[in-house]
Design an enzyme around this catalytic site. Structure first.
Site, short mmCIF file in Angstrom:
data_model
loop_
_atom_site.label_atom_id
_atom_site.label_comp_id
_atom_site.label_asym_id
_atom_site.label_seq_id
_atom_site.Cartn_x
_atom_site.Cartn_y
_atom_site.Cartn_z
CG HIS A 87 -34.66 30.66 -81.27
ND1 HIS A 87 -33.74 30.29 -82.21
CD2 HIS A 87 -35.05 29.52 -80.66
CE1 HIS A 87 -33.58 28.98 -82.17
NE2 HIS A 87 -34.36 28.48 -81.24
CG ASP A 88 -32.85 28.36 -78.16
OD1 ASP A 88 -33.65 28.75 -77.27
OD2 ASP A 88 -33.03 27.32 -78.83
CG HIS A 120 -31.11 24.92 -82.08
ND1 HIS A 120 -32.11 24.19 -82.71
CD2 HIS A 120 -31.74 25.79 -81.25
CE1 HIS A 120 -33.29 24.61 -82.27
NE2 HIS A 120 -33.11 25.58 -81.39
CG ASP A 174 -37.35 26.20 -81.37
OD1 ASP A 174 -36.14 25.95 -81.51
OD2 ASP A 174 -37.87 26.38 -80.24
CG HIS A 208 -30.56 24.43 -76.78
ND1 HIS A 208 -30.99 23.36 -76.02
CD2 HIS A 208 -31.66 24.82 -77.47
CE1 HIS A 208 -32.27 23.14 -76.22
NE2 HIS A 208 -32.71 24.00 -77.09
#
Ligand SMILES: *[C@@H]1O[C@H](CO)[C@@H](O)[C@H](O)[C@H]1NC(C)=O
Ligand SMILES: *[C@@H]1O[C@H](CO)[C@@H](O)[C@H](O)[C@H]1NC(C)=O
Ligand SMILES: *[C@@H]1O[C@H](CO)[C@@H](O)[C@H](O)[C@H]1NC(C)=O
Ligand SMILES: *[C@@H]1O[C@H](CO)[C@@H](O)[C@H](O)[C@H]1NC(C)=O
Ligand SMILES: *[C@@H]1O[C@H](CO)[C@@H](O)[C@H](O)[C@H]1NC(C)=O
Ligand SMILES: *[C@@H]1O[C@H](CO)[C@@H](O)[C@H](O)[C@H]1NC(C)=O
Ligand SMILES: *[C@@H]1O[C@H](CO)[C@@H](O)[C@H](O)[C@H]1NC(C)=O
Ligand SMILES: *[C@@H]1O[C@H](CO)[C@@H](O)[C@H](O)[C@H]1NC(C)=O
Length: 766
Positions: free
Chosen positions: A525-526, A489, A659, A485
């Site tokens: 998103h992360d 990514h 994802d 992560h």
């Protein structure tokens, strides 16, 4: 005796043969024409009689008789008597039978008509007349003059059960051919020498060849691909035994590329049991992987079946069952009831009623890896032992919001990086190369490229500098030390999102606001992911878990932090020029998408998507015989799909697919991601063990780690059904092919591993 109608069989087909219809064409009525007339009467056949070619043709065109009997005696007499003195017979000759026959043959409906020539009797001493010119004119049968009613009846009955019946059967073939033309599988028929006798529409489409180019060709030469070497023998073996073969077959298309098909080869057996032809039926793999979810080996039902499965998934939310039951009940209901049920469906499909089922329902008891994935990714409950020490992970070193290096613009990007970036709209885009070439700043670079392609700065009314500042801030808040992560990514998910937005279907449905929101959501998103799962954070009572009440802890954090970072400074605030309505919509959409990446709600999102989106698109695929009606339906569906609610569902599914798209990437990337995630999970397990925390995913323990097995379980559990549905939405055969190949790769690796284990056990035992 009246002739009754018959039911006759043609292979498995039931046909209905009506009483035969006969047209008699005789220049003048005589004993012979009377003979046929009475014979037809007795047999119950429908009969017309005419005396001139003009009326004959006219009657034939209205009634399209099964059999036309033409008096050809005069014609024969004419040639016969050409060198003798003209007899009285020739003077009664009123028309040319062969010319009439040719006129009838020239009409469209004549293909199924039997044409009989009545010729003069040859006496015992006479040489029989050659029938060559009659055949040339189009007659298929000759009747030697005999006026006896019995002889005429015999002739008509022979015709009825013989040639007329055959032609009826042949006529039925037209329907079969039509059916073949309109199926989605590619069908090919070859003779025993492998010469192609027939290919259908779908075959032409997938092979890139036209039927003219294929007919008569040796089919084996067309699809020579080394990949088939092993299967060719297997097929041959099956054929020799008269058995059908089924498996993966590579077809080389006219364009030169080779693609795998699910193929059945079926020998067609004649009555004596010898093979007369081969039929091969191919369907494209993009269609399905659905059986994988069952834990069985890959098998490939056709797309239709797969989708039926997709929205009546074995793992099915109760609401989906309810909707299916109501759908079925509607079919036989009176209009008012059906309309009321429509209302019910509308409410069910748009409200937040989809109750997530219990995770134990979907956790296969016998598969510890899948159980781990379910526990690790989907459940929030603390399980097994609880540790005594509740050490808080420090929330975090304050977030870096100052860009780590001076901003630059797309035009300043070095050439080697640009060369990689320029492939950004292709699925094979090499994100790992970008990571290396940009010195671990793939997100800023890819973000600049993709955001400019979608006109994000123009939409947001901001300068490129502001965008670069923002991208740098976001990237700086991804942890470079995370194995999986990290910002690579994020860039990868951004890439997949852009790829899906480029699909024709998405271009039809989304507006620019959707595009911008989806791209931003993918990038953030992360952000600030701690390389630990929600379950871990909950177990260690991390302050984020406390803050978000154990609900979608990380996802809430990513979304929230995105906005905090963005608004911290004017120089990075990409939303500063949006009016408040647009900002509100944009913010809502980004938050909704980021929260959708919580795997806990995976099946809920998937069943909503299949119920509201794929099922309808699917319906269209089923009945598209009427092109205009199809287009009209398509337009209404597209309008429906473009509603706010539906676009929300699609955007959620898009970011979810992006994802977890690793297993659909080219093998080398797929492998790289698999190793990265495994390492990150193993590090979590290490920490859990050293700190005495519950171990969330015991399969990700270095001692027992089996990456192929984990990948297969992940694909079976989450990927297959979701991408089946996504493929129906936006047609991604290339990705589905990668999935197939990667799945095969992991399967091979797993088998290898098992073999090794067995043999090493064997050594131990001895
Ligand atoms: C031909 O026969 C059909 C019935 O077999 C009859 O209805 C029709 O009137 C006839 N036509 C002529 C021109 O005789
Ligand atoms: C005509 O047909 C009848 C009945 O089949 C047969 O008995 C007769 O011999 C035939 N006549 C000739 C000249 O062949
Ligand atoms: C059905 O077959 C016809 C004739 O071959 C073809 O023109 C038509 O496009 C096909 N329709 C579909 C929906 O495949
Ligand atoms: C491909 O090869 C198989 C097996 O030899 C054969 O049955 C099939 O008809 C071939 N098809 C084409 C299009 O080449
Ligand atoms: C799932 O697999 C079992 C055997 O393992 C089989 O009996 C069953 O029919 C399969 N179900 C589906 C839906 O394919
Ligand atoms: C863009 O933003 C500027 C402020 O930076 C504002 O003056 C301008 O009116 C905006 N343009 C549009 C089209 O909204
Ligand atoms: C992400 O992690 C990998 C190790 O798995 C590392 O090689 C790579 O450089 C990292 N990427 C970034 C952008 O930090
Ligand atoms: C979503 O799309 C489906 C299929 O086109 C349609 O039936 C449904 O009414 C739409 N839902 C909403 C809320 O617009």
């Amino acid at each position: 005796m009246k002739n009754l109608e018959h039911d006759i069989k043609f292979g498995p087909m039931l046909l209905h043969q009506k009483a035969m219809s006969v047209l008699l064409v005789f220049g003048r009525e005589d004993r012979q024409s009377d003979g046929f007339w009475w014979a037809a009467e007795k047999l119950g056949y429908r009969c017309n009689i005419t005396s001139s070619p003009e009326t004959a043709l006219e009657t034939y065109l209205t009634h399209n008789h099964d059999t036309v009997i033409i008096d050809a005696r005069q014609t024969t007499t004419n040639t016969n008597s050409s060198n003798s003195s003209s007899s009285s017979k020739t003077t009664t000759s009123t028309f040319d039978a062969e010319a009439l026959c040719r006129s009838i043959k020239a009409t469209k409906c004549s293909e199924n008509t039997v044409l009989v020539a009545v010729t003069s009797r040859t006496s015992a001493d006479q040489e029989e007349q050659p029938i060559f010119s009659l055949i040339k004119a189009g007659f298929t049968r000759r009747y030697e003059e005999n006026a006896s009613v019995t002889a005429c009846m015999n002739e008509l009955q022979t015709l009825e059960v013989g040639e007329v019946r055959c032609r009826l059967q042949l006529k039925a073939c037209a329907a079969l051919f039509q059916a073949l033309e309109n199926v989605s599988e590619a069908v090919e028929v070859t003779n025993t020498d492998h010469e192609i006798q027939f290919v259908n529409h779908a075959y032409e489409r997938v092979s890139g060849y036209s039927s003219e180019e294929l007919l008569g060709r040796d089919s084996n030469h067309l699809n020579k691909s080394d990949k088939n070497r092993d299967t060719a023998e297997s097929i041959h073996g099956h054929m020799k035994k008269g058995k059908h073969w089924e498996g993966t077959y590579y077809t080389r298309r006219k364009s030169g590329d080779t693609i795998p098909f699910h193929c059945k080869v079926i020998p067609v057996l004649g009555p004596t049991g010898s093979i007369s032809q081969y039929v091969s039926v191919r369907s494209q793999f993009s269609d399905t992987y659905s059986q994988v979810a069952n834990g069985s080996m890959m098998s490939f039902p056709r797309r239709r079946e797969s989708v039926v499965r997709a929205h009546s998934m074995t793992i099915e939310a109760p609401i989906t069952k309810v909707i299916n039951i109501i759908n079925a009940a509607q079919e036989n209901s009176p209009l008012t009831v059906a309309q009321a049920l429509d209302k019910v469906l509308e409410i069910l499909q748009t409200s937040e009623l989809y109750s997530p089922f219990q995770t134990q329902d979907i956790r296969p008891d016998d598969d510890p890896v899948a159980s781990d994935l379910v526990d690790g990714l989907m459940s929030q409950n603390v399980k097994r032992k609880l540790s005594g020490h509740d050490i808080q992970r420090s929330s975090h070193h304050g977030h870096s919001h100052i860009p780590s290096s001076p901003a630059y613009t797309l035009s300043q990007v070095p050439e080697p990086v640009m060369n990689v970036l320029n492939l950004d709209s292709s699925w094979d885009f090499d994100i790992i190369a970008l990571e290396r070439l940009t010195n671990k700043r793939p997100l800023v670079h890819l973000g600049l490229k993709i955001f400019s392609r979608f006109g994000v700065c123009e939409y947001l009314n901001i300068s490129e500098t502001c965008l670069v500042n923002w991208l740098q801030t976001i990237e700086a808040n991804y942890h470079a030390k995370n194995y999986y992560h990290n910002s690579t990514h994020a860039a990868d998910v951004l890439h997949a999102t852009a790829y899906f937005l480029d699909k024709e279907r998405s271009r039809e449905i989304f507006d620019q606001q959707d595009q911008v929101a989806s791209l931003i959501a993918a990038a953030v998103h992360d952000v600030d992911h701690p390389a630990r799962t929600n379950a871990f954070l909950i177990n260690e009572k991390h302050q984020l878990a406390i803050l978000y009440n154990d609900q979608a802890v990380l996802e809430n954090h990513h979304a929230s932090l995105c906005f905090r970072l963005t608004h911290k400074d004017q120089s990075v605030d990409i939303f500063k020029n949006l009016n408040s309505d647009d900002y509100k919509t944009m913010r809502q959409s980004i938050i909704d998408q980021v929260l959708a990446t919580d795997m806990k709600q995976h099946f809920e999102h998937l069943s909503k998507f299949t119920t509201s989106i794929t099922k309808h698109l699917q319906k269209l695929e089923g009945d598209n015989t009427d092109v205009e009606a199809h287009e009209a339906d398509m337009n209404t569906i597209l309008t429906d799909l473009s509603s706010h609610e539906n676009r929300t569902l699609i955007k959620r599914m898009m970011i979810k697919c992006a994802d977890v798209s690793n297993p659909l990437r080219p093998l080398s990337q797929c492998k790289e991601w698999a190793y990265r995630i495994a390492e990150e999970y193993c590090q979590q397990t290490d920490e859990e063990k050293s700190r005495g925390l519950p171990v969330v995913m015991a399969q990700f323990d270095r001692k027992v780690l089996n990456i192929p097995k984990c990948q297969l379980a992940f694909i079976n559990l989450f990927i297959t059904n979701m991408f089946d549905a996504w493929d129906i939405y936006c047609d991604i055969p290339e990705l589905m092919n990668h999935l197939q190949l990667n799945y095969d790769y992991w399967k091979d690796q797993q088998e290898l591993k098992e073999k090794e284990q067995k043999s090493s056990q064997g050594v131990d035992n001895s």
